[in-house]
Design an enzyme around this catalytic site. Structure first.
Site, PDB file in Angstrom:
ATOM      1  N   ARG A  78       0.134   2.508   6.928  1.00 34.39           N
ATOM      2  CA  ARG A  78       1.040   3.603   6.614  1.00 34.39           C
ATOM      3  C   ARG A  78       1.384   4.342   7.899  1.00 34.39           C
ATOM      4  O   ARG A  78       0.532   4.574   8.759  1.00 34.39           O
ATOM      5  CB  ARG A  78       0.393   4.582   5.618  1.00 34.39           C
ATOM      6  CG  ARG A  78       0.408   4.080   4.184  1.00 34.39           C
ATOM      7  CD  ARG A  78       1.814   4.126   3.600  1.00 34.39           C
ATOM      8  NE  ARG A  78       1.884   3.606   2.238  1.00 34.39           N
ATOM      9  CZ  ARG A  78       2.242   2.370   1.927  1.00 34.39           C
ATOM     10  NH1 ARG A  78       2.526   1.510   2.889  1.00 34.39           N
ATOM     11  NH2 ARG A  78       2.319   1.990   0.675  1.00 34.39           N
ATOM     12  N   GLU A  87      10.552   6.997   7.509  1.00 34.38           N
ATOM     13  CA  GLU A  87      11.262   5.739   7.293  1.00 34.38           C
ATOM     14  C   GLU A  87      12.487   5.975   6.418  1.00 34.38           C
ATOM     15  O   GLU A  87      12.456   6.856   5.555  1.00 34.38           O
ATOM     16  CB  GLU A  87      10.325   4.714   6.623  1.00 34.38           C
ATOM     17  CG  GLU A  87       9.138   4.342   7.493  1.00 34.38           C
ATOM     18  CD  GLU A  87       8.273   3.242   6.867  1.00 34.38           C
ATOM     19  OE1 GLU A  87       8.626   2.762   5.768  1.00 34.38           O
ATOM     20  OE2 GLU A  87       7.245   2.878   7.473  1.00 34.38           O
ATOM     21  N   HIS A  97       8.975  -2.402   8.376  1.00 33.75           N
ATOM     22  CA  HIS A  97       8.120  -2.308   7.183  1.00 33.75           C
ATOM     23  C   HIS A  97       8.267  -3.561   6.312  1.00 33.75           C
ATOM     24  O   HIS A  97       8.721  -3.508   5.168  1.00 33.75           O
ATOM     25  CB  HIS A  97       8.443  -1.059   6.372  1.00 33.75           C
ATOM     26  CG  HIS A  97       7.296  -0.633   5.493  1.00 33.75           C
ATOM     27  ND1 HIS A  97       7.085   0.670   5.139  1.00 33.75           N
ATOM     28  CD2 HIS A  97       6.293  -1.337   4.897  1.00 33.75           C
ATOM     29  CE1 HIS A  97       6.013   0.760   4.373  1.00 33.75           C
ATOM     30  NE2 HIS A  97       5.516  -0.463   4.211  1.00 33.75           N
TER      31      HIS A  97
END
Length: 522
Positions: free
Chosen positions: A227, A256, A274
């Site tokens: 994370r 993000e 990601h």
């Protein structure tokens, strides 16, 4: 049912034909808010913000399903308050995430990305992109949970030494995996590679910051595929620029989507958008898992691994006791003549050897369905108890008297009186029965409409009950009389339709009942 983002065809198929499915662009608030207003469930990935505003707009919402692991885009507190179940797929992407972490580590170690980029430009730079072997190096795993364990298992095949920091893992368990548990400071000092696998919490944000990056070897490579924000990006950038860190592999960022970071300009950084869960297998597994959870939740079943349901495991032997406990809670509350101050749930007999926490939730759900007008679920029943100052306790005992298993719900009322109802299930169809009411032994199947009369035993009472209900065209399905040694008696009735209040009062008056209560479970 609302699908707010693109999901795999297997997800829609797993939902089955029983639901009307509508779609919208969940990232567009103007599209989301009206679309969510009248649905029972919403399925999302990461782009849709299911926040307090969206939940407040969804008056019929029962389930929020995230086809993935993280829940940063779901307001769990608001959902719980509203009685909305939140489910995700916590194990769907663990293999994909672990494999990507290993890929980032190897890519960083061997300068794969800059070397490939140079060759694409027509530059042959073998000497510039000399890397390091992973074999015989020390790999520090920060967070030895499910993904951390998978990473450790895969890296062990490379012949590395494994150390880990995780305050919740016992050293003996880690030793079975070939991992030595150490403090965070020792891990920072010893490791040649550090890979992060922690959830994002207030305690883990910034866990590896400027101070920590002054404790590492200058040859260390740091991987974060967990994370964003656990590794301080500004501190990492400065450490790379200063030469205090040799390389980094990143798949996650504090904010993000992230398309503009000084880290992206560093040749020694492998940066991905990601992609941890971005495999066909992970997406399909996540969608199918949450689709099944949605089906369970919308059919009234408990989903024990839902994020905001603290019910523990749901063993097969416990399943038929769940609806029983809920009905017993409703019956007990229906018999109460004052406000509820405390709820005690007892699990007795064979079921006591299993995880019975779900029975407490089910009993509370039954109690509060009789006390509040808003929808009550496994999710918000404990919240309602807390808000109203109702104490709750769960106990278990292997002794159940004449029954194999028994559930008892006992209420302590604000006037000091108590109400207790016990039940069991029997036969191949697990028929729910009430077997005890306030110490009176009975054996009555649970029915949608029931009535209970307490009185001093005398002849003619049964006739009065039958006459009054017959005149009101209320058909009696079953009746049982139980008496104690002091001459007090209890009649328990099952009837086909609800007893009108006037007829209930008439019976109480004519038989001189201490109390008479009708309980409707529908």
């Amino acid at each position: 049912m609302l699908i707010a983002e693109e999901l795999s065809p297997a997800t829609v198929e797993a939902l089955g034909p029983d639901f009307e499915v509508v779609s919208c662009d969940g990232a567009d608030r103007a599209s989301l808010l009206p679309a969510i207003a009248d649905v029972d469930a919403i399925l999302v990935r990461s782009a849709t913000q299911v926040d307090a505003e969206a939940i407040a707009s969804a008056k019929q919402l029962k389930v929020i399903a995230r086809a993935g692991v993280g829940l940063d885009n779901v307001d769990i507190k608001a959902a719980t308050q509203a009685g909305v179940m939140v489910v995700n797929a916590p194990t769907s992407n663990i293999v994909s995430a672990a494999e990507l972490a290993v890929a980032l580590l190897l890519a960083s170690a061997r300068n794969v990305v800059p070397a490939a980029g140079a060759l694409a430009k027509g530059e042959w730079k073998r000497s510039k992109y000399t890397g390091v072997e992973v074999a015989d190096k020390t790999v520090g795993v920060v967070g030895l949970g499910r993904i951390g364990i998978l990473v450790a298992q895969r890296l062990s095949a490379f012949g590395v030494k494994l150390v880990a920091y995780d305050p919740y893992v016992q050293p003996a368990r880690a030793a079975q995996l070939g991992v030595r548990m150490v403090s965070l400071d020792d891990l920072l000092a010893e490791s040649d590679f550090i890979t992060v696998h922690l959830p994002k919490t207030p305690e883990t944000v910034g866990l590896i910051g400027d101070a920590e990056l002054h404790k590492v070897k200058p040859t260390v490579h740091i991987i974060n595929a967990a994370r964003g924000g656990i590794v301080d990006e500004a501190a990492l950038y400065q450490a790379l620029v200063d030469g205090r860190v040799a390389g980094a592999g990143l798949d996650v960022y504090a904010k993000e989507p992230c398309t503009d970071s000084p880290l992206f300009g560093l040749e020694q950084v492998v940066a991905l958008p990601h992609l941890g869960a971005s495999t066909d297998e992970a997406q399909e597994k996540a969608g199918i898992a949450v689709a099944r959870s949605v089906r369970l939740a919308l059919s009234g079943e408990l989903v024990p691994d839902a994020v905001n349901v603290q019910g523990g495991q749901l063993d097969e032997v416990i399943k038929p006791m769940l609806p029983l406990a809920e009905k017993l809670g409703s019956i007990a509350c229906g018999l109460a003549e004052a406000a509820v101050a405390r709820v005690d749930v007892e699990a007795l007999g064979e079921i006591a050897s299993h995880d019975v926490r779900v029975l407490e939730l089910s009993a509370l759900k039954g109690v509060f369905q009789k006390l509040v007008h808003d929808p009550v679920s496994y999710v918000n029943a404990p919240v309602l108890a807390t808000q109203r100052g109702v104490e709750v306790a769960l106990t278990s005992d292997s002794e159940a008297g004449d029954h194999r298993s028994l559930v008892r719900v006992a209420l302590t009322l604000t006037d000091g009186t108590k109400v207790s109802v016990a039940g069991t299930v029997s036969g191949p169809r697990d028929v729910a029965k009430v077997v005890e009411v306030d110490g009176f032994d009975v054996d009555v199947p649970v029915s949608d409409h029931m009535a209970f009369f307490r009185y001093h035993d005398r002849p003619g009472v049964v006739g009065v009950v039958g006459r009054v209900l017959g005149e009101a065209d209320v058909n009696i399905g079953g009746m049982q009389v139980s008496r104690d040694e002091s001459g007090h008696a209890l009649i328990v009735l099952t009837v086909d339709t609800a007893i009108p209040p006037q007829q209930l009062d008439t019976i109480v008056g004519e038989i001189g009942a201490h109390s008479g209560r009708a309980v409707d479970l529908v």
